[in-house]
Scaffold this active site. Structure first.
Site, PDB file in Angstrom:
ATOM      1  N   GLN A   1       7.680   2.432  -6.134  1.00 50.87           N
ATOM      2  CA  GLN A   1       8.591   3.495  -5.240  1.00 50.87           C
ATOM      3  C   GLN A   1      10.238   3.367  -6.044  1.00 50.87           C
ATOM      4  OE1 GLN A   1       7.391   5.109  -2.521  1.00 50.87           O
ATOM      5  NE2 GLN A   1       5.738   4.308  -2.695  1.00 50.87           N
TER       6      GLN A   1
ATOM      7  N   TYR B   1       1.073  -0.830   0.105  1.00 47.50           N
ATOM      8  CA  TYR B   1      -0.146   0.368   0.167  1.00 47.50           C
ATOM      9  C   TYR B   1       1.061   1.461  -0.013  1.00 47.50           C
ATOM     10  CZ  TYR B   1      -0.389  -0.311   5.085  1.00 47.50           C
ATOM     11  OH  TYR B   1      -0.611  -0.587   6.632  1.00 47.50           O
ATOM     12  N   GLU B   2       0.136   2.506  -0.147  1.00 49.32           N
ATOM     13  CA  GLU B   2       0.786   3.350  -0.585  1.00 49.32           C
ATOM     14  C   GLU B   2       1.671   3.408  -1.309  1.00 49.32           C
ATOM     15  OE1 GLU B   2      -0.888   6.215   1.152  1.00 49.32           O
ATOM     16  OE2 GLU B   2      -1.593   4.789   2.942  1.00 49.32           O
ATOM     17  N   GLY B   3       2.108   2.788  -2.708  1.00 50.88           N
ATOM     18  CA  GLY B   3       2.746   2.703  -3.542  1.00 50.88           C
ATOM     19  C   GLY B   3       3.227   1.748  -3.703  1.00 50.88           C
TER      20      GLY B   3
END
Lengths: 568, 568
Positions: B431, B424-426
């Protein structure tokens, strides 16, 4: 989501890694003709995909349930197990004299791969019975063999291994279960065992427990241990199950995964009426245990291949369907990287485990060099096979993105299921200790040297692989010399296990790529094999080379702190 | 099993990695006196261990429950959350003008570490509200700030991020949720969002959703996206929650872990009565989203540290108690290896994440070089922090042996909980792409070069680390040059991310070991720090160097097969 049995890949590995035609040339395995091999591969794959795979999810969500000592399997399991027995998939390598087909263990390995890829939890019943068979074949009396083997080989009854007690895990010698002579040739068993896979269930009408116990006056530790056969039901004169044998399932574990496999706590002799029969000589239980466990260790390594195959197929399917940024994610470079890695690790682990299985077959035919090589390879296959199983399952979750963390897709189940494999049948740390303490020094290091020589001879043109082998030899020389202490060897045992596993698998991948380039009839198969091998040799092999510093780093750093400071 | 807040370690890293005294020397952070820092560390640790940790297991076993649109948290959660609000742990780095304490983000990082180590699932409510605060501080109107910030900063209301839709995951630009002007300055929101953390629950009396949506006539893709504030309840004139705002929780996910965190599917505007207010300019939603997500990415990296700390403490406790082969297993060399590795990876990841947090504070004070370095470090902290979180949790399971696979010990919960963090969060792949596509080329490669120069300047005597840095520079030169295509860069992005993360963390560990040798008052602490650093530099750094071949291997191999052949 079911799966497609990788029949062409299995056949290729049997041909070029196991070299099954060499086995079939021997009278002991004359029945392993190409047609038989094909029939088994096709048949077992279809059976597993058709009967076992559809039950994988209910095995996870409903699982085995315990109530008042009775374990009930989820709906559909009894019928599927019955179909397994009826189609004879458990009897591939059993002795012909007791109803087996007398075929190579390498073929049984393929069948087991299919069953476990379809449904890892369920297939544990099929994976552990062979250990009981091996123990009886090696150490049972003719009468014991005649009584128990046919039903175990057919699968009508299943076998279990009862080693662990709460205080005796890796430290088997600490067990306390007792066996007292009853005066009639039988013994009375009393004690509690934990973590007994399929120790109780409703799939068969008897269960054959093989139980390690201590006889009166036996010395402490592993020397005082004997092996007993303890059925759930004692047999009537006609061989049918009769009186209940005072073996109770006290509970089953609530586990991270493999929920279709009941992990039982068994209590023997609560009412002092649990009868057991000695297998082999008194105090010879450890040797019999290793007989049971050796193939089981290969089979656990194979579980890594199973889950890796299943997770890879599922991730490939998802990556082809899932569109992001205008194209299926299989086209994104980092997703490609993960998928190629999954393919490469899976193929490489399959090659290593099948290769070891082929050595087991040669050992069975009396080849002592193959026996020694099998002994060397067993900790590698178990440790590295299970490690890559975990890694590939994790990559499978990652490729699914957020969906991977949601249980409905099944990607998370693979990740949970496989996590037991580095633990049971001897933790991977125990395997690594076995490598450096027992296997590396075999025959003064010659068994190890012979494997390295084979790798060098066939794959000498692979510079990266040769650099890894150089590193391994350097570590091995240091470990076998006087400079390294026992602790030093153990401190580097895990990294060395990985290095040697990767080198061996890299050798077998290089061989397959070479053969595929010229001999494979399917150009797609050949291309995939070559990419998988290239990735393995150019990416995975250098990673393993990066472990050399750790392998020969020694134990001093680890003991610089006392336990209290380390844990402060 | 609870945990002990690592106060001395946190303080040491704040002093020597964050260099918090430099921050406190600035008028903007003058309140960050040593006494205040100590009080926060002691207080937050005690709060987390006392209030959040005891609820970790019920959060897993009972979890958040959904019924008819209402989400109920397990027993004890309301009281603990109330205590969190009352003690002000959410307001550390909030702006003073809106009730915050105006302290460094690095201190908020310590508080968040404690909360998440105690109870990762629960602490997600504390981790995501800051993103909403950041977005409002950076892009909200004065009136919006005055209306919403005080309650968000106190934690009385929580904030959520609404990005993902079923067809729009990593591909945010594909979202379809619509916002239509209502003529009164507000907008009507309509659409469905998935994976909304704490999107519905019974802990607060309002929820502030920040929602990405598309306005009429907006261009396709990310350019056409705007950010809206959409409360669960619209506010009365006196600022108290009033009318229900037509935001419904349709379901929550059944997940692998973090069961205390309700992961919601939210439906906005089923009855065409969902009011939203534009934050910042129309079509400027992506920029606002990155404001929300940047700290969130560091905070997710921090989750790796949290679970690593918790798993390490638990494994150390078990290894000291569990006796096998005549001694506690902490004395067995391979168990020592695992425990030292866990310690080293945890400390190194903490150093990396805290260091990045310190750069965020300097950026907040107007230091552009620190801003640039933060941008470079963010994908490293997120990716590598979460990767080591997964690895350390897995080692924790392994040290527990069979008990690790049984859910009762809690070791398996850590393993399940942390698996979301690389997603999650990318995703970590996103990344890594950010690193090679956006961060590496910043200022013509100078931001990267400056980090490498700092590593070389301070840790030039560490030969292994310098070899790794050489490898990284070689990869970076190739990626920044004309030879490498976009696909080549992406194909090597993940290995490079790991290499650069390890090099940066290795540098910070080397610094800490040097300082600990002379300055640490507790000899046990100093000895542990030096062993952890030595292990990291001598074992982990060479492993990372082994990734160089993969980092510069290029994409050709991955695209040698078409998707169909790869998936065949």
């Amino acid at each position: 989501m079911t799966y497609t049995p990788p029949v062409a890949e299995q056949r290729f590995v049997l041909d070029h890694v196991v070299r099954i035609q060499e086995l079939a040339a021997h009278p002991g395995f004359a029945d392993a003709t190409p047609d038989t091999v094909d029939a088994i591969l096709e048949g077992a794959g279809a059976f597993a995909a058709g009967e076992y795979a559809p039950l994988n999810r209910i095995g996870d969500t409903v699982g085995a349930r315990w109530r008042d000592g009775v374990v009930t399997m989820p709906e559909g399991y009894r019928a599927a197990y019955r179909a397994f027995v009826d189609s004879g998939w458990g009897s591939i390598n059993g002795p012909v004299a007791f109803g087996g087909q007398g075929l190579p263990y390498a073929l049984a390995t393929v069948v087991m791969e299919d069953l476990g890829t379809a449904n890892m939890g369920f297939s544990l019943i099929n994976m552990l019975t062979p250990g009981a068979i091996e123990a009886l074949v090696a150490h049972g009396s003719p009468e014991q063999q005649a009584t128990w083997l046919p039903k175990l080989i057919s699968g009508e009854w299943n076998g279990t291994m009862n080693l662990t007690e709460p205080q005796a895990g890796s430290d088997v010698g600490a067990l306390r279960t007792s066996a007292t002579p009853a005066g009639d040739g039988s013994w009375r068993i009393k004690g509690q065992k934990i973590y007994i896979t399929f120790g109780e269930h409703d799939l068969t009408d008897n269960i054959v427990h093989l139980v390690l116990a201590r006889t009166p006056g036996a010395p402490a530790g592993t020397k005082g241990i004997s092996l007993f056969l303890v059925p759930k039901y004692r047999l009537n004169a006609d061989g049918t199950p009769g009186a209940f044998n005072d073996v109770r399932c006290v509970s089953i574990e609530h586990k991270l995964g493999i929920n279709a496999s009941p992990t039982c706590t068994l209590s023997f002799g609560d009412n002092d009426d649990c009868h057991g029969w000695l297998i082999g000589a008194e105090m010879a239980g450890m040797r019999a245990m290793f007989t049971m466990m050796n193939n089981a260790r290969l089979n656990v390594g194979l579980q890594g291949v199973q889950i890796a195959e299943r997770a890879t197929q599922q991730a490939l399917g998802y990556a082809r369907d899932r569109v992001q940024l205008g194209q299926p994610i299989i086209e994104h470079p980092d997703v490609r990287r993960m998928l190629v890695r999954m393919r490469a690790l899976t193929q490489a682990a399959r090659a290593l485990v099948y290769y070891a299985a082929g050595q087991a077959d040669r050992a069975h035919l009396g080849d002592d060099a193959a026996r020694a090589r099998l002994d060397l390879l067993t900790p590698l296959a178990k440790t590295w096979g299970t490690d890559i199983g975990c890694e590939v399952a994790s990559l499978g979750v990652q490729i699914h993105g957020g969906m991977g963390f949601v249980e409905e897709t099944g990607a998370a189940q693979h990740y949970r299921d496989i996590r037991i494999a580095p633990i049971y049948e001897g933790t991977n740390g125990i395997q690594a200790a076995d490598l450096v303490n027992r296997k590396l020094p075999m025959a003064g290091g010659e068994v190890f040297a012979s494997l390295v020589a084979d790798i060098r001879a066939e794959a000498g043109d692979e510079a990266g692989l040769m650099a890894l082998v150089d590193g391994i030899e350097s570590v091995a020389r240091w470990m076998l010399g006087n400079e390294a202490s026992v602790e030093d060897r153990l401190a580097g045992s895990y990294p060395l296990t990985t290095m040697l596993s990767v080198a061996t698998a890299g050798w077998l991948m290089a061989r397959q790529a070479r053969i595929a380039a010229t001999e494979a009839s399917d150009p797609g198969f050949a291309a995939l094999k070559q990419v998988a091998a290239r990735y393995f040799l150019d990416h995975v092999v250098p990673e393993a080379a990066g472990l050399e510093a750790a392998a020969r780093g020694g134990a001093a750093l680890f003991y610089q702190l006392d336990a209290e400071t380390l844990a402060a």
